[in-house]
Write a protein that holds these residues in place. Structure first.
Motif, PDB file in Angstrom:
ATOM      1  N   ALA A   1      53.315  87.232 -29.267  1.00 11.76           N
ATOM      2  CA  ALA A   1      53.846  87.573 -27.940  1.00 11.76           C
ATOM      3  C   ALA A   1      53.052  88.708 -27.308  1.00 11.76           C
ATOM      4  O   ALA A   1      52.735  88.673 -26.106  1.00 11.76           O
ATOM      5  CB  ALA A   1      55.320  87.955 -28.059  1.00 11.76           C
ATOM      6  N   ASN A   2      52.695  89.717 -28.101  1.00 11.66           N
ATOM      7  CA  ASN A   2      51.908  90.825 -27.568  1.00 11.66           C
ATOM      8  C   ASN A   2      50.509  90.375 -27.161  1.00 11.66           C
ATOM      9  O   ASN A   2      49.966  90.838 -26.146  1.00 11.66           O
ATOM     10  CB  ASN A   2      51.814  91.944 -28.610  1.00 11.66           C
ATOM     11  N   ARG A   3      49.914  89.500 -27.946  1.00 13.63           N
ATOM     12  CA  ARG A   3      48.585  88.983 -27.582  1.00 13.63           C
ATOM     13  C   ARG A   3      48.633  88.259 -26.242  1.00 13.63           C
ATOM     14  O   ARG A   3      47.778  88.463 -25.372  1.00 13.63           O
ATOM     15  CB  ARG A   3      48.072  88.035 -28.671  1.00 13.63           C
ATOM     16  N   LEU A   4      49.661  87.406 -26.071  1.00 11.02           N
ATOM     17  CA  LEU A   4      49.781  86.653 -24.815  1.00 11.02           C
ATOM     18  C   LEU A   4      50.072  87.585 -23.642  1.00 11.02           C
ATOM     19  O   LEU A   4      49.509  87.430 -22.552  1.00 11.02           O
ATOM     20  CB  LEU A   4      50.870  85.599 -24.955  1.00 11.02           C
ATOM     21  N   LEU A   5      50.954  88.573 -23.882  1.00 13.97           N
ATOM     22  CA  LEU A   5      51.290  89.524 -22.824  1.00 13.97           C
ATOM     23  C   LEU A   5      50.067  90.309 -22.382  1.00 13.97           C
ATOM     24  O   LEU A   5      49.783  90.450 -21.183  1.00 13.97           O
ATOM     25  CB  LEU A   5      52.373  90.487 -23.313  1.00 13.97           C
ATOM     26  N   LEU A   6      49.302  90.833 -23.343  1.00 15.78           N
ATOM     27  CA  LEU A   6      48.141  91.644 -22.991  1.00 15.78           C
ATOM     28  C   LEU A   6      47.044  90.802 -22.343  1.00 15.78           C
ATOM     29  O   LEU A   6      46.355  91.269 -21.421  1.00 15.78           O
ATOM     30  CB  LEU A   6      47.606  92.356 -24.229  1.00 15.78           C
ATOM     31  N   ALA A   7      46.873  89.565 -22.804  1.00 15.08           N
ATOM     32  CA  ALA A   7      45.859  88.693 -22.195  1.00 15.08           C
ATOM     33  C   ALA A   7      46.153  88.487 -20.718  1.00 15.08           C
ATOM     34  O   ALA A   7      45.253  88.549 -19.866  1.00 15.08           O
ATOM     35  CB  ALA A   7      45.810  87.359 -22.928  1.00 15.08           C
TER      36      ALA A   7
ATOM     37  N   LEU B   1      44.215  97.494 -34.652  1.00 16.09           N
ATOM     38  CA  LEU B   1      45.325  96.985 -33.850  1.00 16.09           C
ATOM     39  C   LEU B   1      44.813  96.227 -32.629  1.00 16.09           C
ATOM     40  O   LEU B   1      45.319  95.151 -32.295  1.00 16.09           O
ATOM     41  CB  LEU B   1      46.227  98.145 -33.417  1.00 16.09           C
ATOM     42  N   MET B   2      43.811  96.755 -31.952  1.00 15.26           N
ATOM     43  CA  MET B   2      43.290  96.081 -30.767  1.00 15.26           C
ATOM     44  C   MET B   2      42.661  94.733 -31.135  1.00 15.26           C
ATOM     45  O   MET B   2      42.737  93.771 -30.376  1.00 15.26           O
ATOM     46  CB  MET B   2      42.269  96.968 -30.056  1.00 15.26           C
ATOM     47  N   LYS B   3      42.084  94.659 -32.338  1.00 20.98           N
ATOM     48  CA  LYS B   3      41.541  93.384 -32.793  1.00 20.98           C
ATOM     49  C   LYS B   3      42.663  92.379 -33.009  1.00 20.98           C
ATOM     50  O   LYS B   3      42.543  91.199 -32.647  1.00 20.98           O
ATOM     51  CB  LYS B   3      40.747  93.604 -34.076  1.00 20.98           C
ATOM     52  N   LEU B   4      43.773  92.840 -33.595  1.00 20.99           N
ATOM     53  CA  LEU B   4      44.915  91.945 -33.789  1.00 20.99           C
ATOM     54  C   LEU B   4      45.465  91.451 -32.454  1.00 20.99           C
ATOM     55  O   LEU B   4      45.955  90.324 -32.354  1.00 20.99           O
ATOM     56  CB  LEU B   4      46.013  92.666 -34.568  1.00 20.99           C
ATOM     57  N   TYR B   5      45.392  92.306 -31.434  1.00 18.33           N
ATOM     58  CA  TYR B   5      45.874  91.919 -30.115  1.00 18.33           C
ATOM     59  C   TYR B   5      44.878  91.027 -29.377  1.00 18.33           C
ATOM     60  O   TYR B   5      45.159  90.589 -28.258  1.00 18.33           O
ATOM     61  CB  TYR B   5      46.165  93.148 -29.268  1.00 18.33           C
ATOM     62  N   GLY B   6      43.713  90.796 -29.975  1.00 16.82           N
ATOM     63  CA  GLY B   6      42.740  89.908 -29.362  1.00 16.82           C
ATOM     64  C   GLY B   6      41.960  90.520 -28.225  1.00 16.82           C
ATOM     65  O   GLY B   6      41.405  89.792 -27.389  1.00 16.82           O
ATOM     66  N   LEU B   7      41.860  91.854 -28.184  1.00 21.61           N
ATOM     67  CA  LEU B   7      41.143  92.507 -27.085  1.00 21.61           C
ATOM     68  C   LEU B   7      39.644  92.484 -27.343  1.00 21.61           C
ATOM     69  O   LEU B   7      39.195  92.752 -28.465  1.00 21.61           O
ATOM     70  CB  LEU B   7      41.603  93.951 -26.912  1.00 21.61           C
ATOM     71  N   ASN B   8      38.876  92.189 -26.307  1.00 17.26           N
ATOM     72  CA  ASN B   8      37.425  92.239 -26.445  1.00 17.26           C
ATOM     73  C   ASN B   8      36.952  93.690 -26.366  1.00 17.26           C
ATOM     74  O   ASN B   8      37.747  94.624 -26.247  1.00 17.26           O
ATOM     75  CB  ASN B   8      36.746  91.370 -25.374  1.00 17.26           C
TER      76      ASN B   8
END
Length: 295
Positions: free
Chosen positions: A3-9, A183-190
């Motif tokens: 959910a956090n990955r989708l929200l941040l994307a 953590l940022m990698k887990l969230y899928g941030l470039n």
């Protein structure tokens, strides 16, 4: 996490400033684990409340009733734990005639905090030490600290006046970028979005992450130290303790295996090492190990 990955994307596309702040806040706010039962403690406790920059910090003194003249040991837990994590070791120390002071770091257990950054954690440890001095509970015979609690204790010692006869540090990271990047990698941030989140973290904390890197600070730490780290630790890489040990002039370094990260606080063999380190008259010679003994 999904959910956090989708929200941040989505948020980085629509409102990148808000997204960076949200990612930074998630890094600076610990999740709260279910509290274990207090039946783990045999020793009687005296609760304390200490005012720190982040707000009231809950603390407890063990062993005062059994031995009011006993020397004081300060125990500092790590990220997303609380003071009850030290129950087995605290009881063993009390049985050996020591008094034990513990706390819930800001944002953990019964201690509240809006953002629980590393400087906030260190300031709470330093505030507890100042209060302990006013109550006649110092000098500390030793500080024993795990994971990020060890990083906070060493920051408090090198920047905020925390003093102790010796420090035992269990698998502590030496740079906040380790966890922030993971953590940022887990969230899928470039890379670009991670850089924005890092900038927001530093704005909220009020200083750069690089200014919190431990080894340059440890070169000036005169107290003897013992650093323990298990080779199979999947949370904090072994190299962090290697770098800390190499920089700390009077630190002995022991590499363990098969214990992982959090079990360092409860493992009976580790407790024996810690008791030996606390009780020996020459802590610098506790094991006769060289800091370059590890691979």
């Amino acid at each position: 996490m999904l959910a956090n990955r989708l929200l941040l994307a989505a948020a980085f596309r629509l409102a990148p400033g808000w997204a960076a702040r949200h990612a930074a806040c998630m890094f600076l706010v610990p999740l709260r684990r279910p509290a274990p039962g207090r039946s783990g403690y045999v020793s009687r406790e005296t609760p304390l409340a200490v005012e720190a920059p982040s707000g009231p910090v809950a603390a407890w003194l063990y062993g005062r009733h059994e031995n009011p003249a006993g020397e004081i040991i300060l125990l500092v837990h790590g990220w997303e734990d609380d003071h009850l994590s030290w129950a087995p070791l605290a009881d063993r120390l009390v049985q050996r005639g020591y008094r034990v002071l513990t706390l819930d770091l800001p944002g953990h257990g019964r201690s509240k905090a809006r953002l629980a950054s590393l400087p906030v954690q260190a300031a709470a440890v330093a505030a507890l030490a100042r209060e302990a001095e006013l109550l006649g509970l110092t000098p500390f015979r030793a500080v024993i600290a795990h994971s990020l609690g060890g990083t906070a204790a060493l920051l408090a010692a090198t920047e905020m006046g925390l003093r102790a006869g010796r420090f035992a540090i269990l698998a502590s990271p030496n740079h906040p970028r380790l966890f922030a990047g993971a953590l940022m990698k887990l969230y899928g941030l470039n890379r670009q979005r991670t850089a924005r989140a890092f900038a927001e973290i530093e704005r909220l904390v009020g200083r750069s992450m690089d200014s919190l890197y431990l080894p340059p600070k440890l070169r000036q730490l005169a107290s003897p130290g013992l650093i323990l780290h298990s080779r199979d630790d999947r949370t904090v890489p072994l190299r962090h303790s290697q770098e800390n040990a190499a920089a700390w002039p009077r630190a002995d370094f022991r590499v363990l295996d098969g214990i992982g990260h959090r079990r360092l606080m409860t493992d009976a063999g580790v407790h024996e090492m810690l008791l030996h380190f606390v009780e020996t008259d020459a802590p610098a010679d506790a094991f006769g190990l060289r800091t370059d003994a590890a691979e």
